[in-house]
Design a protein around this motif. Structure first.
Motif, PDB file in Angstrom:
ATOM      1  N   ASP A   1       0.813  -1.219   0.000  1.00 22.06           N
ATOM      2  CA  ASP A   1       0.000   0.000   0.000  1.00 22.06           C
ATOM      3  C   ASP A   1       0.849   1.273   0.000  1.00 22.06           C
ATOM      4  O   ASP A   1       0.512   2.262   0.633  1.00 22.06           O
ATOM      5  N   GLU A   2       1.974   1.232  -0.705  1.00 23.44           N
ATOM      6  CA  GLU A   2       2.856   2.395  -0.825  1.00 23.44           C
ATOM      7  C   GLU A   2       2.386   3.265  -1.984  1.00 23.44           C
ATOM      8  O   GLU A   2       2.083   2.767  -3.072  1.00 23.44           O
ATOM      9  N   THR A   3       2.320   4.563  -1.747  1.00 21.90           N
ATOM     10  CA  THR A   3       1.895   5.497  -2.779  1.00 21.90           C
ATOM     11  C   THR A   3       2.801   6.714  -2.769  1.00 21.90           C
ATOM     12  O   THR A   3       3.040   7.300  -1.718  1.00 21.90           O
ATOM     13  N   ARG A   4       3.301   7.089  -3.948  1.00 13.05           N
ATOM     14  CA  ARG A   4       4.059   8.323  -4.103  1.00 13.05           C
ATOM     15  C   ARG A   4       3.409   9.098  -5.239  1.00 13.05           C
ATOM     16  O   ARG A   4       3.261   8.573  -6.344  1.00 13.05           O
ATOM     17  N   LEU A   5       3.007  10.331  -4.962  1.00 13.09           N
ATOM     18  CA  LEU A   5       2.287  11.130  -5.951  1.00 13.09           C
ATOM     19  C   LEU A   5       2.986  12.457  -6.198  1.00 13.09           C
ATOM     20  O   LEU A   5       3.501  13.079  -5.266  1.00 13.09           O
ATOM     21  N   ASN A   6       2.956  12.896  -7.444  1.00 13.33           N
ATOM     22  CA  ASN A   6       3.395  14.237  -7.813  1.00 13.33           C
ATOM     23  C   ASN A   6       2.129  15.102  -7.819  1.00 13.33           C
ATOM     24  O   ASN A   6       1.503  15.311  -8.853  1.00 13.33           O
ATOM     25  N   VAL A   7       1.761  15.589  -6.646  1.00  7.89           N
ATOM     26  CA  VAL A   7       0.463  16.249  -6.463  1.00  7.89           C
ATOM     27  C   VAL A   7       0.300  17.497  -7.338  1.00  7.89           C
ATOM     28  O   VAL A   7      -0.749  17.660  -7.966  1.00  7.89           O
ATOM     29  N   PRO A   8       1.281  18.401  -7.429  1.00 12.39           N
ATOM     30  CA  PRO A   8       1.071  19.574  -8.295  1.00 12.39           C
ATOM     31  C   PRO A   8       0.788  19.198  -9.757  1.00 12.39           C
ATOM     32  O   PRO A   8      -0.072  19.802 -10.401  1.00 12.39           O
ATOM     33  N   ALA A   9       1.465  18.191 -10.273  1.00 13.61           N
ATOM     34  CA  ALA A   9       1.235  17.777 -11.653  1.00 13.61           C
ATOM     35  C   ALA A   9      -0.148  17.135 -11.807  1.00 13.61           C
ATOM     36  O   ALA A   9      -0.825  17.347 -12.816  1.00 13.61           O
ATOM     37  N   ILE A  10      -0.579  16.372 -10.818  1.00 15.82           N
ATOM     38  CA  ILE A  10      -1.908  15.746 -10.865  1.00 15.82           C
ATOM     39  C   ILE A  10      -2.993  16.811 -10.826  1.00 15.82           C
ATOM     40  O   ILE A  10      -3.957  16.762 -11.592  1.00 15.82           O
ATOM     41  N   VAL A  11      -2.832  17.798  -9.956  1.00 13.47           N
ATOM     42  CA  VAL A  11      -3.812  18.888  -9.856  1.00 13.47           C
ATOM     43  C   VAL A  11      -3.892  19.636 -11.186  1.00 13.47           C
ATOM     44  O   VAL A  11      -4.984  19.956 -11.661  1.00 13.47           O
TER      45      VAL A  11
ATOM     46  N   VAL B   1      -6.240  14.602  -2.686  1.00 11.89           N
ATOM     47  CA  VAL B   1      -5.818  15.450  -3.792  1.00 11.89           C
ATOM     48  C   VAL B   1      -6.963  16.316  -4.301  1.00 11.89           C
ATOM     49  O   VAL B   1      -6.760  17.470  -4.674  1.00 11.89           O
ATOM     50  N   PHE B   2      -8.191  15.784  -4.256  1.00  9.19           N
ATOM     51  CA  PHE B   2      -9.337  16.531  -4.792  1.00  9.19           C
ATOM     52  C   PHE B   2      -9.632  17.793  -3.972  1.00  9.19           C
ATOM     53  O   PHE B   2     -10.183  18.743  -4.497  1.00  9.19           O
ATOM     54  N   GLU B   3      -9.249  17.814  -2.705  1.00  9.14           N
ATOM     55  CA  GLU B   3      -9.426  19.020  -1.890  1.00  9.14           C
ATOM     56  C   GLU B   3      -8.554  20.157  -2.420  1.00  9.14           C
ATOM     57  O   GLU B   3      -8.938  21.318  -2.316  1.00  9.14           O
TER      58      GLU B   3
ATOM     59  N   ARG C   1      -3.234  18.463 -14.213  1.00 13.83           N
ATOM     60  CA  ARG C   1      -3.916  17.612 -15.194  1.00 13.83           C
ATOM     61  C   ARG C   1      -5.418  17.573 -14.947  1.00 13.83           C
ATOM     62  O   ARG C   1      -6.216  17.615 -15.880  1.00 13.83           O
ATOM     63  N   LEU C   2      -5.831  17.492 -13.675  1.00 13.33           N
ATOM     64  CA  LEU C   2      -7.260  17.462 -13.361  1.00 13.33           C
ATOM     65  C   LEU C   2      -7.937  18.772 -13.750  1.00 13.33           C
ATOM     66  O   LEU C   2      -9.061  18.777 -14.253  1.00 13.33           O
ATOM     67  N   LYS C   3      -7.257  19.900 -13.544  1.00  8.40           N
ATOM     68  CA  LYS C   3      -7.817  21.194 -13.928  1.00  8.40           C
ATOM     69  C   LYS C   3      -7.911  21.342 -15.442  1.00  8.40           C
ATOM     70  O   LYS C   3      -8.749  22.072 -15.947  1.00  8.40           O
ATOM     71  N   GLN C   4      -7.050  20.626 -16.184  1.00  8.14           N
ATOM     72  CA  GLN C   4      -7.093  20.652 -17.643  1.00  8.14           C
ATOM     73  C   GLN C   4      -8.185  19.741 -18.196  1.00  8.14           C
ATOM     74  O   GLN C   4      -8.410  19.713 -19.397  1.00  8.14           O
ATOM     75  N   GLY C   5      -8.830  18.950 -17.321  1.00  5.43           N
ATOM     76  CA  GLY C   5      -9.950  18.132 -17.762  1.00  5.43           C
ATOM     77  C   GLY C   5      -9.678  16.648 -17.834  1.00  5.43           C
ATOM     78  O   GLY C   5     -10.503  15.902 -18.361  1.00  5.43           O
ATOM     79  N   ALA C   6      -8.540  16.181 -17.327  1.00  2.00           N
ATOM     80  CA  ALA C   6      -8.247  14.751 -17.340  1.00  2.00           C
ATOM     81  C   ALA C   6      -9.210  14.014 -16.410  1.00  2.00           C
ATOM     82  O   ALA C   6      -9.556  14.513 -15.339  1.00  2.00           O
ATOM     83  N   GLN C   7      -9.651  12.829 -16.834  1.00  3.71           N
ATOM     84  CA  GLN C   7     -10.592  12.037 -16.060  1.00  3.71           C
ATOM     85  C   GLN C   7      -9.878  10.844 -15.441  1.00  3.71           C
ATOM     86  O   GLN C   7      -9.307  10.035 -16.159  1.00  3.71           O
TER      87      GLN C   7
END
Length: 82
Positions: free
Chosen positions: A44-54, A76-78, A56-62
């Motif tokens: 259950d290890e997770t490493r995320l690049n949160v700024p890049a994900i945010v 991340v959605f917050e 992409r989500l703002k650009q409309g990625a699903q």
């Protein structure tokens, strides 16, 4: 359409995944637009690049359902709504 989804890595029965942004018509392990994180379900290890994900989500990625659960767990959605 750009999707955030999992790209499979590793040996048989020792799987891990990269969270990637890719065109929805590309195959699962095809060329990704951008690698955004790492997920290992065995420990259950997770490493995320949160700024890049945010971004992409703002650009409309699903995100797919599995990626949506991983991102919700990491809250991340917050940051997207802020």
């Amino acid at each position: 359409m750009v999707k955030l989804r999992l790209k499979r890595l590793g040996k048989k029965r020792e799987v891990s995944y990269r969270i990637v942004a890719m065109n929805s018509r590309n195959r699962r392990d095809g060329k990704a637009l951008e690698e955004l994180g790492f997920y290992n379900p065995r420990n259950d290890e997770t490493r995320l690049n949160v700024p890049a994900i945010v971004t992409r989500l703002k650009q409309g990625a699903q995100p797919t359902e599995t990626v949506r659960r991983i991102l919700a767990k990491a809250k991340v959605f917050e940051q997207v709504n802020a």
